[in-house]
Design a protein around this motif. Structure first.
Motif, PDB file in Angstrom:
ATOM      1  N   LEU A  52     -19.687 -57.124 -13.630  1.00 29.47           N
ATOM      2  CA  LEU A  52     -19.553 -56.456 -12.329  1.00 29.47           C
ATOM      3  C   LEU A  52     -18.298 -56.933 -11.605  1.00 29.47           C
ATOM      4  O   LEU A  52     -17.590 -56.167 -10.968  1.00 29.47           O
ATOM      5  CB  LEU A  52     -20.790 -56.731 -11.458  1.00 29.47           C
ATOM      6  CG  LEU A  52     -22.091 -56.077 -11.915  1.00 29.47           C
ATOM      7  CD1 LEU A  52     -23.280 -56.666 -11.171  1.00 29.47           C
ATOM      8  CD2 LEU A  52     -22.019 -54.565 -11.664  1.00 29.47           C
ATOM      9  N   LEU A  55     -15.203 -55.334 -13.143  1.00 29.80           N
ATOM     10  CA  LEU A  55     -15.025 -53.949 -12.710  1.00 29.80           C
ATOM     11  C   LEU A  55     -14.509 -53.883 -11.278  1.00 29.80           C
ATOM     12  O   LEU A  55     -13.633 -53.084 -10.952  1.00 29.80           O
ATOM     13  CB  LEU A  55     -16.362 -53.192 -12.830  1.00 29.80           C
ATOM     14  CG  LEU A  55     -16.850 -52.947 -14.254  1.00 29.80           C
ATOM     15  CD1 LEU A  55     -18.288 -52.458 -14.247  1.00 29.80           C
ATOM     16  CD2 LEU A  55     -15.954 -51.931 -14.962  1.00 29.80           C
ATOM     17  N   ALA A  56     -15.049 -54.766 -10.402  1.00 26.59           N
ATOM     18  CA  ALA A  56     -14.621 -54.765  -9.002  1.00 26.59           C
ATOM     19  C   ALA A  56     -13.166 -55.212  -8.885  1.00 26.59           C
ATOM     20  O   ALA A  56     -12.398 -54.665  -8.090  1.00 26.59           O
ATOM     21  CB  ALA A  56     -15.536 -55.665  -8.169  1.00 26.59           C
ATOM     22  N   ALA A  59     -10.955 -52.387  -9.957  1.00 22.78           N
ATOM     23  CA  ALA A  59     -10.933 -51.369  -8.910  1.00 22.78           C
ATOM     24  C   ALA A  59     -10.056 -51.831  -7.747  1.00 22.78           C
ATOM     25  O   ALA A  59      -9.283 -51.051  -7.187  1.00 22.78           O
ATOM     26  CB  ALA A  59     -12.359 -51.079  -8.429  1.00 22.78           C
ATOM     27  N   TYR A  72     -13.625 -46.267  -4.012  1.00 25.88           N
ATOM     28  CA  TYR A  72     -13.763 -46.663  -5.408  1.00 25.88           C
ATOM     29  C   TYR A  72     -14.029 -48.159  -5.517  1.00 25.88           C
ATOM     30  O   TYR A  72     -14.913 -48.601  -6.256  1.00 25.88           O
ATOM     31  CB  TYR A  72     -12.468 -46.295  -6.148  1.00 25.88           C
ATOM     32  CG  TYR A  72     -12.497 -46.502  -7.645  1.00 25.88           C
ATOM     33  CD1 TYR A  72     -13.306 -45.716  -8.452  1.00 25.88           C
ATOM     34  CD2 TYR A  72     -11.684 -47.452  -8.248  1.00 25.88           C
ATOM     35  CE1 TYR A  72     -13.312 -45.891  -9.830  1.00 25.88           C
ATOM     36  CE2 TYR A  72     -11.683 -47.633  -9.616  1.00 25.88           C
ATOM     37  CZ  TYR A  72     -12.501 -46.845 -10.400  1.00 25.88           C
ATOM     38  OH  TYR A  72     -12.513 -47.021 -11.765  1.00 25.88           O
ATOM     39  N   TYR A  73     -13.288 -48.939  -4.752  1.00 25.11           N
ATOM     40  CA  TYR A  73     -13.524 -50.393  -4.755  1.00 25.11           C
ATOM     41  C   TYR A  73     -14.898 -50.738  -4.176  1.00 25.11           C
ATOM     42  O   TYR A  73     -15.646 -51.518  -4.761  1.00 25.11           O
ATOM     43  CB  TYR A  73     -12.423 -51.124  -3.978  1.00 25.11           C
ATOM     44  CG  TYR A  73     -12.828 -52.553  -3.671  1.00 25.11           C
ATOM     45  CD1 TYR A  73     -12.837 -53.521  -4.678  1.00 25.11           C
ATOM     46  CD2 TYR A  73     -13.271 -52.915  -2.397  1.00 25.11           C
ATOM     47  CE1 TYR A  73     -13.258 -54.813  -4.423  1.00 25.11           C
ATOM     48  CE2 TYR A  73     -13.687 -54.218  -2.133  1.00 25.11           C
ATOM     49  CZ  TYR A  73     -13.683 -55.150  -3.152  1.00 25.11           C
ATOM     50  OH  TYR A  73     -14.119 -56.419  -2.905  1.00 25.11           O
ATOM     51  N   TYR A  76     -17.880 -50.481  -6.535  1.00 26.51           N
ATOM     52  CA  TYR A  76     -18.051 -51.595  -7.482  1.00 26.51           C
ATOM     53  C   TYR A  76     -18.386 -52.899  -6.770  1.00 26.51           C
ATOM     54  O   TYR A  76     -19.154 -53.716  -7.277  1.00 26.51           O
ATOM     55  CB  TYR A  76     -16.804 -51.759  -8.350  1.00 26.51           C
ATOM     56  CG  TYR A  76     -16.703 -50.707  -9.427  1.00 26.51           C
ATOM     57  CD1 TYR A  76     -17.675 -50.621 -10.415  1.00 26.51           C
ATOM     58  CD2 TYR A  76     -15.655 -49.797  -9.441  1.00 26.51           C
ATOM     59  CE1 TYR A  76     -17.595 -49.655 -11.402  1.00 26.51           C
ATOM     60  CE2 TYR A  76     -15.574 -48.820 -10.428  1.00 26.51           C
ATOM     61  CZ  TYR A  76     -16.551 -48.753 -11.409  1.00 26.51           C
ATOM     62  OH  TYR A  76     -16.483 -47.790 -12.383  1.00 26.51           O
ATOM     63  N   ARG A  79     -21.879 -53.485  -6.421  1.00 25.06           N
ATOM     64  CA  ARG A  79     -22.588 -53.515  -7.703  1.00 25.06           C
ATOM     65  C   ARG A  79     -23.151 -52.167  -8.113  1.00 25.06           C
ATOM     66  O   ARG A  79     -24.232 -52.066  -8.693  1.00 25.06           O
ATOM     67  CB  ARG A  79     -23.722 -54.563  -7.666  1.00 25.06           C
ATOM     68  CG  ARG A  79     -23.189 -55.942  -7.316  1.00 25.06           C
ATOM     69  CD  ARG A  79     -24.230 -57.016  -7.367  1.00 25.06           C
ATOM     70  NE  ARG A  79     -23.596 -58.314  -7.121  1.00 25.06           N
ATOM     71  CZ  ARG A  79     -24.188 -59.479  -7.236  1.00 25.06           C
ATOM     72  NH1 ARG A  79     -25.447 -59.543  -7.600  1.00 25.06           N
ATOM     73  NH2 ARG A  79     -23.547 -60.595  -7.008  1.00 25.06           N
ATOM     74  N   ASP A  81     -22.279 -48.043  -9.744  1.00 29.88           N
ATOM     75  CA  ASP A  81     -21.353 -47.258 -10.540  1.00 29.88           C
ATOM     76  C   ASP A  81     -21.471 -45.814 -10.061  1.00 29.88           C
ATOM     77  O   ASP A  81     -22.186 -45.533  -9.098  1.00 29.88           O
ATOM     78  CB  ASP A  81     -21.641 -47.406 -12.039  1.00 29.88           C
ATOM     79  CG  ASP A  81     -23.065 -47.012 -12.394  1.00 29.88           C
ATOM     80  OD1 ASP A  81     -23.775 -46.449 -11.534  1.00 29.88           O
ATOM     81  OD2 ASP A  81     -23.496 -47.273 -13.531  1.00 29.88           O
ATOM     82  N   ASN A 134     -11.315 -59.583  -3.697  1.00 31.13           N
ATOM     83  CA  ASN A 134     -12.534 -58.975  -4.222  1.00 31.13           C
ATOM     84  C   ASN A 134     -13.751 -59.780  -3.779  1.00 31.13           C
ATOM     85  O   ASN A 134     -13.761 -60.997  -3.870  1.00 31.13           O
ATOM     86  CB  ASN A 134     -12.426 -58.953  -5.754  1.00 31.13           C
ATOM     87  CG  ASN A 134     -13.742 -58.648  -6.398  1.00 31.13           C
ATOM     88  OD1 ASN A 134     -14.558 -57.925  -5.822  1.00 31.13           O
ATOM     89  ND2 ASN A 134     -13.966 -59.195  -7.574  1.00 31.13           N
TER      90      ASN A 134
END
Lengths: 141, 337
Positions: A52, A55-56, A59, A72-73, A76, A79, A81, A134
């Motif tokens: 996770l 992915l974040a 993004a 979009y950020y 992610y 947590r 999709d 992030n």
């Protein structure tokens, strides 16, 4: 599983909590035993969290480069999709994908923004912002 | 039904949320029922592997029946009556909750895990089938008895409302529940054999390989084919199986130990030695699932270039499937007097 074999690995994902496990005593009788966690479980959970996080982070970078909208950020970072965001907003995936385009996102109606903000547990102002770092942060030992 | 006041409500720690809530709720209202008995009597043991239903990009894998089935199974098999409310409007849902609490009731509720602030951050995933008991309100906080926590929790009113009204798969729709009728006498002599045999038959005789012992074999087969898949995905998939089995409150080994505990308790109620043997067999099944988890995590640890032995993982699951099959066959053969 016998009581003396119930793992007590003090795993970090439990954050000092304990789980109740079923295990047998010396006479073979079942009872609940507190466990501070099993390393095997910790590794599986950490794998999911690191995924996770990955992915974040990805993004975060795409939004920073203005290839994607902040939405979009935030998806992610919470947590989620595409499927989950679609389910929790009731919007079609193709529509959400369009909203990942920065130019489209900027023109979104306030009604849609409120819908996203609610599903992601933030204000519409926060939805437009990209935090400096992030937020899924995993501190390595 | 006797009304037991909130004031004497006693929290307790369980392995699993829904069975814990029902055990606590029944005991609070004068029908002592262990978590294992709740789990077994509702016929909740299953194995399901549904590759075409995805959760967070991963195929659905479950070791128990779908959320709410413990509540419903217990109603059906014991003749308990539960009142269940769902709401389309969150404000209305909170209003009804407050009213029920004012009447002195303890209330079961379904919620998301992600939006409950008392969960440790590392455990907060998007899962909407969580269950807990609300046993009071103090100003802007609800008093919560969450069965998977050692002690009582508190949750701000706003956060609980959010957690109860998330949308999406298994959306709780603000579900609230409490018993309105609990029978005085329960005829375990006839109920136990029936539910045990029914559950064993379900595990053995599913028409499609997405549930039961056949689904365990199907999962084994899928693992055997992972060699051809993207390696990172293959590792995530293995981790996903282990999480469903161990991380999600299962009491260890995907509820197999809880069920073994249930068989043991049933054996002592019915004074049936055969059930004790079946219980031992189920414990051995659980131990094998744990061995599988260990093997899977060792595979995840493998570095780039190191070979993962997928056939060995497949073989382990086939062995689990054989052991489960034997246990259910044994259960079906038991003669109950």
């Amino acid at each position: 599983m016998e009581q003396n074999k119930v793992p007590q690995d003090n795993i970090r994902t439990y954050n000092n909590n304990k789980k109740a496990m079923y295990a047998t005593d010396g006479t073979g009788k079942y009872a609940l035993v507190s466990s501070s966690g099993w390393k095997v479980e910790e590794e599986a959970t950490m794998q999911a969290i690191l995924e996770l996080k990955r992915l974040a982070e990805k993004a975060h970078e795409e939004v920073r480069k203005e290839e994607k909208s902040p939405l979009y950020y935030h998806m992610y970072a919470n947590r989620m999709d595409l499927q989950l965001l679609s389910e929790s907003t009731g919007l079609f995936k193709w529509r959400i994908k369009r909203h990942f385009r920065p130019s489209v996102f900027l023109k979104l109606s306030s009604r849609l923004l409120v819908r996203y903000a609610h599903a992601l547990g933030m204000t519409t102002e926060e939805l437009h912002e990209l935090p400096a770092e992030n937020k899924i942060d995993v501190h390595n030992e | 039904m006797n009304k037991t006041p909130q004031s004497i409500f006693q929290h307790s720690h369980f392995a699993h949320c829904e069975s814990g809530v029902m055990s606590l709720m029944m005991s609070h209202h004068g029908l002592p029922l262990s978590e294992a008995m709740v789990f077994g009597l509702s016929g909740a043991l299953i194995f399901a592997y549904i590759p075409f239903v995805k959760l967070g990009g991963m195929p659905l894998i479950a070791y128990r029946t779908r959320p709410k089935s413990i509540i419903k199974g217990l109603q059906k098999n014991l003749g308990i009556k539960m009142k269940m409310h769902t709401f389309s409007n969150p404000a209305k849902g909170s209003q009804v909750l407050d009213k029920l609490l004012e009447q002195g009731k303890i209330i079961g509720a379904q919620s998301s895990v992600f939006w409950l602030p008392y969960f440790p951050p590392e455990m907060r995933f998007h899962f909407n089938g969580h269950n807990l008991i609300i046993y009071g309100r103090e100003k802007d906080e609800y008093l919560i008895s969450d069965p998977v926590f050692e002690t009582e929790q508190r949750c701000p009113v706003r956060d609980l409302e959010r957690a109860r009204f998330v949308k999406g798969m298994m959306a709780p729709k603000g579900l609230l529940y409490y018993p309105v009728y609990i029978p005085e006498d329960i005829d375990y002599q006839s109920i136990l054999p029936r539910v045990i045999k029914k559950n064993a038959r379900t595990m053995l005789k599913t028409p499609v390989p997405i549930a039961g012992v056949r689904a365990i074999r199907a999962l084994g087969k899928s693992i055997g084919q992972l060699e051809k898949k993207d390696r990172r995905w293959a590792k995530l998939f293995l981790g996903h199986i282990v999480r469903m089995q161990e991380e999600i409150g299962t009491g260890g080994a995907g509820f197999r130990f809880i069920y073994a505990s249930f068989l043991q308790e049933a054996g002592s109620i019915l004074n049936n030695r055969e059930l004790d043997i079946a219980s031992d067999q189920m414990t051995a099944v659980g131990d094998q699932w744990r061995e599988f988890a260990l093997l899977a995590v060792k595979a995840i640890r493998k570095k780039k270039g190191e070979k993962i032995n997928f056939p060995a993982l497949q073989e382990k699951l086939y062995s689990v499937a054989r052991a489960e099959e034997e246990t259910y066959r044994k259960l079906l053969q038991i003669h109950f007097s």
